[in-house]
Design a protein around this motif. Structure first.
Motif, PDB file in Angstrom:
ATOM      1  N   ILE A  59      -6.367  65.978  28.797  1.00  0.00           N
ATOM      2  CA  ILE A  59      -7.178  65.947  30.012  1.00  0.00           C
ATOM      3  C   ILE A  59      -8.097  64.732  30.023  1.00  0.00           C
ATOM      4  O   ILE A  59      -8.404  64.165  31.074  1.00  0.00           O
ATOM      5  CB  ILE A  59      -7.995  67.249  30.180  1.00  0.00           C
ATOM      6  N   GLU A  60      -8.528  64.282  28.844  1.00  0.00           N
ATOM      7  CA  GLU A  60      -9.359  63.084  28.775  1.00  0.00           C
ATOM      8  C   GLU A  60      -8.588  61.879  29.299  1.00  0.00           C
ATOM      9  O   GLU A  60      -9.115  61.062  30.069  1.00  0.00           O
ATOM     10  CB  GLU A  60      -9.814  62.848  27.337  1.00  0.00           C
ATOM     11  N   ARG A  61      -7.335  61.762  28.905  1.00  0.00           N
ATOM     12  CA  ARG A  61      -6.534  60.607  29.325  1.00  0.00           C
ATOM     13  C   ARG A  61      -6.133  60.707  30.795  1.00  0.00           C
ATOM     14  O   ARG A  61      -6.044  59.681  31.481  1.00  0.00           O
ATOM     15  CB  ARG A  61      -5.319  60.467  28.419  1.00  0.00           C
ATOM     16  N   LEU A 116     -20.000  62.333  34.398  1.00  0.00           N
ATOM     17  CA  LEU A 116     -19.267  63.460  33.828  1.00  0.00           C
ATOM     18  C   LEU A 116     -18.663  63.114  32.471  1.00  0.00           C
ATOM     19  O   LEU A 116     -18.594  63.966  31.577  1.00  0.00           O
ATOM     20  CB  LEU A 116     -18.186  63.927  34.795  1.00  0.00           C
ATOM     21  N   THR A 117     -18.231  61.872  32.298  1.00  0.00           N
ATOM     22  CA  THR A 117     -17.705  61.455  30.997  1.00  0.00           C
ATOM     23  C   THR A 117     -18.778  61.540  29.935  1.00  0.00           C
ATOM     24  O   THR A 117     -18.550  62.064  28.834  1.00  0.00           O
ATOM     25  CB  THR A 117     -17.166  60.010  31.074  1.00  0.00           C
ATOM     26  N   ILE A 172     -13.752  54.598  30.696  1.00  0.00           N
ATOM     27  CA  ILE A 172     -12.289  54.739  30.672  1.00  0.00           C
ATOM     28  C   ILE A 172     -11.760  54.512  29.258  1.00  0.00           C
ATOM     29  O   ILE A 172     -10.902  55.272  28.764  1.00  0.00           O
ATOM     30  CB  ILE A 172     -11.647  53.747  31.660  1.00  0.00           C
ATOM     31  N   THR A 173     -12.273  53.480  28.594  1.00  0.00           N
ATOM     32  CA  THR A 173     -11.849  53.192  27.218  1.00  0.00           C
ATOM     33  C   THR A 173     -12.228  54.327  26.285  1.00  0.00           C
ATOM     34  O   THR A 173     -11.443  54.720  25.408  1.00  0.00           O
ATOM     35  CB  THR A 173     -12.488  51.881  26.727  1.00  0.00           C
ATOM     36  N   LEU A 178     -18.591  53.949  21.514  1.00  0.00           N
ATOM     37  CA  LEU A 178     -18.764  53.626  22.924  1.00  0.00           C
ATOM     38  C   LEU A 178     -19.624  54.645  23.665  1.00  0.00           C
ATOM     39  O   LEU A 178     -20.027  54.399  24.802  1.00  0.00           O
ATOM     40  CB  LEU A 178     -17.398  53.541  23.612  1.00  0.00           C
ATOM     41  N   VAL A 179     -19.904  55.772  23.027  1.00  0.00           N
ATOM     42  CA  VAL A 179     -20.589  56.861  23.733  1.00  0.00           C
ATOM     43  C   VAL A 179     -22.000  56.466  24.131  1.00  0.00           C
ATOM     44  O   VAL A 179     -22.459  56.800  25.227  1.00  0.00           O
ATOM     45  CB  VAL A 179     -20.613  58.142  22.871  1.00  0.00           C
ATOM     46  N   ASP A 180     -22.724  55.760  23.254  1.00  0.00           N
ATOM     47  CA  ASP A 180     -24.110  55.405  23.555  1.00  0.00           C
ATOM     48  C   ASP A 180     -24.227  54.662  24.883  1.00  0.00           C
ATOM     49  O   ASP A 180     -25.097  54.969  25.704  1.00  0.00           O
ATOM     50  CB  ASP A 180     -24.702  54.540  22.437  1.00  0.00           C
TER      51      ASP A 180
END
Length: 233
Positions: A47-49, A143-144, A91-92, A101-103
């Protein structure tokens, strides 16, 4: 994208509040899921992709449609706004799961996208495609970030604020140079947007850029304080 579907966007109109309401509903829906439901039913990486692809396709179609009708220009259509960077990183992140990449998505993404939701700078409103594109991708960024907090167990850190601020300030000279080359106003570093925005309250040019640094840090700090101590199921 139909040329007949052109209507001016009106801030705080019914379509604007509808977009905000849908985002709030999506956040509530996200928080209604247990983490174990995400793993067993939603399919985790799948679902993430799928979501990553939907965001990418929406962005690509936006650029292609604007090229098709002659509205795309190098001076204002390149993906060089704060939320454009946040979207690419989101997206990445969704595709790779790279937690480094979350920060950026959590702080810069939420901070920028919330401001965009509250004071949108868009040329067309509902039912133009640009309306759906704008709110879908900005909502997708938020939302991500919340997905990785709620479902993946990400815990915001103060160090993450510093990393995000350093990254953003590292981008500024590059964007300044590109603006000069293409006669653009990416990230509003040359002038404030017309139509009203948060920048109207931050002083004249160029001082609003410095004020925006303080606003960004304060917003990031607020996000850290709100989310750092929350317990997740």
């Amino acid at each position: 994208m139909s040329e007949n579907n052109e209507s001016a966007f009106v801030m705080f109109s019914l379509p604007h509040f509808a977009a905000i309401g849908l985002l709030i509903f999506a956040i509530i829906l996200l928080y209604s899921f247990k983490r174990k439901v995400h793993v067993t039913i939603l399919g985790g990486q799948r679902i993430e992709r799928v979501f990553a692809i939907s965001l990418l396709m929406m962005e690509l179609y936006f650029h292609m449609s604007y090229m098709w009708v002659g509205r795309w220009a190098i001076s204002y259509s390149l993906p060089l706004e704060l939320c454009s960077f946040s979207l690419i990183v989101a997206i990445t992140l969704l595709w790779t799961g790279n937690r480094h990449l979350v920060d950026f998505v959590f702080y810069a993404g939420i901070g920028g996208a919330i401001q965009a939701f509250l004071t949108p700078v868009i040329d067309f409103g509902y039912p133009h495609f640009r309306y759906f594109h704008f709110f879908y991708v900005h909502g997708g960024i938020i939302l991500t970030a919340l997905y990785f907090y709620r479902m993946k167990g990400y815990r915001p850190t103060f160090k993450g604020i510093i990393k995000t601020m350093v990254t953003l300030n590292g981008l500024l000279p590059v964007i300044f140079a590109i603006n000069w080359i293409v006669n653009g106003n990416y990230m509003f570093l040359q002038q404030k947007p017309s139509g009203g925005s948060l920048l109207d309250y931050l002083g004249p040019y160029p001082w609003y850029i410095l004020s925006l640094e303080a606003v960004a840090f304060t917003m990031f700090l607020g996000l850290w304080l709100v989310f750092k101590g929350k317990r997740r199921e």
